[in-house]
Design a protein around this motif. Structure first.
Motif, PDB file in Angstrom:
ATOM      1  N   LEU A  23      33.857  37.152  28.348  1.00  0.00           N
ATOM      2  CA  LEU A  23      34.223  37.945  29.489  1.00  0.00           C
ATOM      3  C   LEU A  23      33.234  38.811  29.849  1.00  0.00           C
ATOM      4  N   ALA A  24      32.563  39.592  28.920  1.00  0.00           N
ATOM      5  CA  ALA A  24      31.422  40.613  29.311  1.00  0.00           C
ATOM      6  C   ALA A  24      30.315  39.787  29.840  1.00  0.00           C
ATOM      7  N   GLU A  25      30.171  38.730  29.260  1.00  0.00           N
ATOM      8  CA  GLU A  25      28.877  38.019  29.724  1.00  0.00           C
ATOM      9  C   GLU A  25      29.051  37.506  31.088  1.00  0.00           C
ATOM     10  N   ALA A  26      30.305  36.959  31.311  1.00  0.00           N
ATOM     11  CA  ALA A  26      30.725  36.388  32.584  1.00  0.00           C
ATOM     12  C   ALA A  26      30.372  37.621  33.559  1.00  0.00           C
ATOM     13  N   ALA A  27      31.001  38.830  33.426  1.00  0.00           N
ATOM     14  CA  ALA A  27      30.979  39.757  34.331  1.00  0.00           C
ATOM     15  C   ALA A  27      29.490  40.247  34.456  1.00  0.00           C
ATOM     16  N   GLY A  28      28.641  40.473  33.462  1.00  0.00           N
ATOM     17  CA  GLY A  28      27.122  40.510  33.691  1.00  0.00           C
ATOM     18  C   GLY A  28      26.650  39.493  34.505  1.00  0.00           C
ATOM     19  N   ASP A  29      26.919  38.436  34.441  1.00  0.00           N
ATOM     20  CA  ASP A  29      26.288  37.358  35.251  1.00  0.00           C
ATOM     21  C   ASP A  29      26.679  37.392  36.573  1.00  0.00           C
ATOM     22  N   LEU A  30      27.812  37.819  36.728  1.00  0.00           N
ATOM     23  CA  LEU A  30      28.485  37.837  38.242  1.00  0.00           C
ATOM     24  C   LEU A  30      27.817  39.077  38.806  1.00  0.00           C
ATOM     25  N   ALA A  31      27.665  40.244  38.179  1.00  0.00           N
ATOM     26  CA  ALA A  31      27.118  41.372  38.639  1.00  0.00           C
ATOM     27  C   ALA A  31      25.424  41.095  38.743  1.00  0.00           C
ATOM     28  N   GLY A  32      24.868  40.326  38.093  1.00  0.00           N
ATOM     29  CA  GLY A  32      23.403  39.913  38.457  1.00  0.00           C
ATOM     30  C   GLY A  32      23.400  39.055  39.593  1.00  0.00           C
TER      31      GLY A  32
END
Length: 58
Positions: free
Chosen positions: A44-53
């Motif tokens: 989830l943290a990785e997906a949130a970082g990808d979404l923010a990027g």
């Protein structure tokens, strides 16, 4: 020694052994669950970082 006393001690010992086995199984299941929660949290943290990027780039 009375047979009822022996039976009571044997039943109490068997009950403690069963409780010990159940506690061991619970401990193993909690470890597995904690590992799965950690994996999901990292995903989830990785997906949130990808979404923010992606939102910054777009």
């Amino acid at each position: 020694m009375s047979w009822t006393l022996v039976a009571a001690v044997l039943l109490a010992t068997a009950g403690l052994l069963v409780l010990g086995l159940l506690a061991g199984r619970l401990w193993l299941d909690v470890r597995v669950l904690a590992r799965e929660v950690d994996t999901a949290s990292r995903a989830l943290a990785e997906a949130a970082g990808d979404l923010a990027g992606a939102s910054r780039a777009g």
